[in-house]
Design a protein around this motif. Structure first.
Motif, mmCIF file in Angstrom:
data_model
loop_
_atom_site.group_PDB
_atom_site.id
_atom_site.type_symbol
_atom_site.label_atom_id
_atom_site.label_comp_id
_atom_site.label_asym_id
_atom_site.label_seq_id
_atom_site.Cartn_x
_atom_site.Cartn_y
_atom_site.Cartn_z
ATOM 1 N N TRP A 52 0.831 -1.211 0.000
ATOM 2 C CA TRP A 52 0.000 0.000 0.000
ATOM 3 C C TRP A 52 0.861 1.256 0.000
ATOM 4 O O TRP A 52 0.436 2.311 -0.463
ATOM 5 C CB TRP A 52 -0.948 -0.004 1.192
ATOM 6 C CG TRP A 52 -2.003 -1.066 1.072
ATOM 7 C CD1 TRP A 52 -2.035 -2.274 1.695
ATOM 8 C CD2 TRP A 52 -3.161 -1.030 0.228
ATOM 9 N NE1 TRP A 52 -3.137 -3.002 1.306
ATOM 10 C CE2 TRP A 52 -3.851 -2.253 0.404
ATOM 11 C CE3 TRP A 52 -3.691 -0.090 -0.657
ATOM 12 C CZ2 TRP A 52 -5.041 -2.559 -0.270
ATOM 13 C CZ3 TRP A 52 -4.861 -0.389 -1.331
ATOM 14 C CH2 TRP A 52 -5.525 -1.601 -1.136
ATOM 15 N N GLU A 53 2.086 1.114 0.504
ATOM 16 C CA GLU A 53 3.036 2.230 0.491
ATOM 17 C C GLU A 53 4.319 1.761 -0.181
ATOM 18 O O GLU A 53 4.854 0.702 0.164
ATOM 19 C CB GLU A 53 3.335 2.699 1.920
ATOM 20 C CG GLU A 53 2.112 3.251 2.650
ATOM 21 C CD GLU A 53 2.437 3.629 4.079
ATOM 22 O OE1 GLU A 53 3.632 3.554 4.468
ATOM 23 O OE2 GLU A 53 1.511 3.983 4.828
ATOM 24 N N SER A 54 4.808 2.546 -1.123
ATOM 25 C CA SER A 54 6.014 2.171 -1.854
ATOM 26 C C SER A 54 7.178 1.951 -0.893
ATOM 27 O O SER A 54 7.427 2.752 0.000
ATOM 28 C CB SER A 54 6.371 3.270 -2.863
ATOM 29 O OG SER A 54 7.534 2.917 -3.584
ATOM 30 N N GLY A 55 7.872 0.826 -1.078
ATOM 31 C CA GLY A 55 9.030 0.528 -0.247
ATOM 32 C C GLY A 55 8.720 -0.228 1.023
ATOM 33 O O GLY A 55 9.637 -0.657 1.729
ATOM 34 N N ALA A 56 7.453 -0.401 1.329
ATOM 35 C CA ALA A 56 7.077 -1.143 2.533
ATOM 36 C C ALA A 56 7.305 -2.636 2.314
ATOM 37 O O ALA A 56 7.508 -3.092 1.182
ATOM 38 C CB ALA A 56 5.625 -0.867 2.893
ATOM 39 N N ALA A 57 7.277 -3.391 3.378
ATOM 40 C CA ALA A 57 7.440 -4.846 3.291
ATOM 41 C C ALA A 57 6.490 -5.472 4.308
ATOM 42 O O ALA A 57 6.898 -5.928 5.367
ATOM 43 C CB ALA A 57 8.878 -5.243 3.576
ATOM 44 N N LYS A 58 5.217 -5.457 3.956
ATOM 45 C CA LYS A 58 4.189 -5.960 4.871
ATOM 46 C C LYS A 58 3.375 -7.052 4.189
ATOM 47 O O LYS A 58 3.038 -6.955 3.019
ATOM 48 C CB LYS A 58 3.264 -4.818 5.308
ATOM 49 C CG LYS A 58 3.980 -3.730 6.099
ATOM 50 C CD LYS A 58 3.037 -2.614 6.496
ATOM 51 C CE LYS A 58 3.777 -1.541 7.299
ATOM 52 N NZ LYS A 58 2.866 -0.433 7.688
ATOM 53 N N SER A 59 3.065 -8.075 4.978
ATOM 54 C CA SER A 59 2.302 -9.193 4.461
ATOM 55 C C SER A 59 1.229 -9.588 5.465
ATOM 56 O O SER A 59 1.066 -8.951 6.506
ATOM 57 C CB SER A 59 3.236 -10.377 4.172
ATOM 58 O OG SER A 59 2.528 -11.449 3.583
ATOM 59 N N ALA A 60 0.504 -10.649 5.140
ATOM 60 C CA ALA A 60 -0.530 -11.173 6.025
ATOM 61 C C ALA A 60 -0.620 -12.672 5.810
ATOM 62 O O ALA A 60 -0.089 -13.205 4.830
ATOM 63 C CB ALA A 60 -1.878 -10.505 5.733
ATOM 64 N N GLU A 61 -1.277 -13.339 6.709
ATOM 65 C CA GLU A 61 -1.529 -14.772 6.565
ATOM 66 C C GLU A 61 -2.871 -14.990 5.866
ATOM 67 O O GLU A 61 -3.804 -14.201 6.035
ATOM 68 C CB GLU A 61 -1.559 -15.454 7.934
ATOM 69 C CG GLU A 61 -0.221 -15.475 8.661
ATOM 70 C CD GLU A 61 0.706 -16.587 8.196
ATOM 71 O OE1 GLU A 61 0.217 -17.537 7.549
ATOM 72 O OE2 GLU A 61 1.915 -16.518 8.486
ATOM 73 N N ASN A 62 -2.928 -16.045 5.084
ATOM 74 C CA ASN A 62 -4.173 -16.418 4.408
ATOM 75 C C ASN A 62 -4.320 -17.933 4.519
ATOM 76 O O ASN A 62 -3.715 -18.681 3.783
ATOM 77 C CB ASN A 62 -4.119 -15.978 2.943
ATOM 78 C CG ASN A 62 -5.376 -16.344 2.168
ATOM 79 O OD1 ASN A 62 -5.306 -17.043 1.170
ATOM 80 N ND2 ASN A 62 -6.517 -15.860 2.608
#
Length: 445
Positions: A306-316
């Motif tokens: 959602w923000e350039s350069g970020a490194a965020k994930s989630a579980e699915n």
């Protein structure tokens, strides 16, 4: 997960929740107040032998059980498929209520675990020594099996850190750059569909698990849980961020109107008319077995940000193995849990396509450097293992998430087939979840 994805992610019939539901039967070894089990305790139980009943729909668990019995010949594991996800949960709840036919061990997905935990239907594994295993698992799955400050109510079987699966052949044909941000992803959706009106960036007809995972990655925390005090708020910043972005794809008809796991879906993944999937790390085995015609065409990239350069994930997705409070063979059951989730059973399941939740395996050179022919020889586990490290912390599921997911299509799902917006659908979902929670005796706001 390495079970049928179609079944594993379906939203099933609702299960009722009772705040007064207690455990059936009594604890034997490792009950409340007992000293944590030592390795010597487990060895003694395995040497003495006995029989345990394990409920699991997971195909690789068959081999795990066979190997376990071969190693410990005095132990018999009665492996029972009592149905997939909500079918099993209904059967388990009925058995607990009746006080008979309760298994020693049950497979329970992370989103459903709080329901059985709150009803005191599951043994607190910290009393058996499971709290010492924190470092063995990645943060997302470990957080999912915990409740309160110290309780551990399952051991992670697998995990589903999210990534972008994309058809490289389609991207190359239309000169589409692999999107690193959601803004780039939305632009790619427009470019692809304009170039080929039969092609879509992805499919989506409404799925509760996908929606909550996307909100999770966006930083949303719509559920707050403190015992029986529950908060539901889909007007938080993360929920609104996802709803506003995904609404663009709905409004511009850039999503294939194809239901996941249907025959048409597999066809679309094979012929390139569905070009990407944003989904859990368990997906490779499903592509390899269900979309054989696309071998060599697919690749894996980090989840768009959602923000350039970020490194965020989630579980699915993802599941745990839990010990029921009713079991009178908790020591033997715990020995099986450890074998299946942190010992030799892990590699057995990896070899059959399971994506692990264990830090040892995710960090191993052999696992990370394995080239997968289906993905053009790409070392996909490097991408997926990094995603596991990047899961946004602090996510919670409702203690009646099974019910909430069952009414998703009647609320949020309307945004895909009518003039209702996603944000309006989320509000309706919130209202339905609050209403149900209050009816079940929760304090909900």
């Amino acid at each position: 997960m390495s079970i049928s994805r179609r079944q594993a992610l379906l939203m099933g019939a609702a299960l009722s929740v009772s705040l007064t539901a207690g455990a059936c039967g009594s604890s034997d070894d490792g009950g409340s107040g007992a000293e944590p089990l030592s390795d010597a305790d487990l060895r003694a139980a395995l040497k003495a032998g006995g029989s345990i009943t394990v409920w699991s729909w997971n195909e690789p668990m068959k081999q795990v059980a066979e190997d376990f019995m071969a190693k410990y010949p005095k132990v018999k594991v009665d492996l029972v498929n009592a149905g997939t996800n909500t079918d099993e949960y209904t059967a388990l709840q009925n058995a607990i209520k009746a006080g008979k036919g309760v298994p020693d061990v049950a497979m329970i997905e992370y989103y459903a675990l709080p329901q059985f935990t709150l009803a005191k239907s599951l043994a607190d594994l910290s009393e058996l020594g499971a709290d010492k295993l924190k470092s063995a698992f990645t943060p997302g799955p470990w957080n999912a099996v915990r409740a309160g400050t110290d309780g551990v109510y399952g051991l992670p079987v697998d995990s589903g850190p999210m990534a972008l699966f994309y058809n490289k052949e389609v991207f190359d044909k239309h000169k589409i750059k692999v999107p690193e941000t959601w803004e780039e992803y939305f632009a790619a959706a427009e470019k692809l569909h304009a170039a080929d009106p039969k092609a879509y960036i992805t499919n989506d007809t409404g799925d509760a698990g996908f929606t909550t995972s996307m909100i999770w990655q966006a930083g949303g925390k719509p559920y707050t849980i403190d015992g029986t005090d529950v908060g539901v708020d889909f007007a938080d910043a993360g929920s609104r961020k996802f709803a506003a972005g995904w609404q663009r794809l709905i409004d511009d008809k850039l999503l294939a109107p194809v239901t996941s796991w249907a025959d048409e879906w597999y066809k679309g993944l094979g012929d390139g008319s569905i070009a990407t999937l944003v989904i859990g790390a368990w997906m490779p085995s499903s592509l390899q077995s269900g979309v054989k015609t696309a071998a060599g065409k697919w690749r894996v990239a980090p989840m768009p940000q959602w923000e350039s350069g970020a490194a965020k994930s989630a579980e699915n997705g993802g599941s745990s193995l839990a010990i029921t409070q009713a079991s009178d063979k908790k020591t033997l059951a715990y020995a099986f849990l450890k074998y299946a989730t942190v010992e030799a059973g892990v590699q057995t399941r990896i070899d059959q396509g399971t994506f692990p939740a264990t830090t040892e395996h995710l960090g191993s050179r052999a696992f990370r450097n394995k080239k997968v022919a289906y993905f053009g020889g790409q070392r996909i586990n490097q991408v997926l293992a990094e995603s596991a490290k990047q899961v946004v912390p602090g996510w919670s599921y409702l203690p009646y998430q099974v019910y909430a997911n069952s009414v998703f299509n009647d609320t949020v799902g309307k945004a895909y087939v009518s003039g209702t917006s996603l944000q309006q659908g989320l509000k309706s979902w919130q209202e339905a979840s609050v209403k149900y929670g209050k009816e079940q005796g929760f304090t909900v706001k």
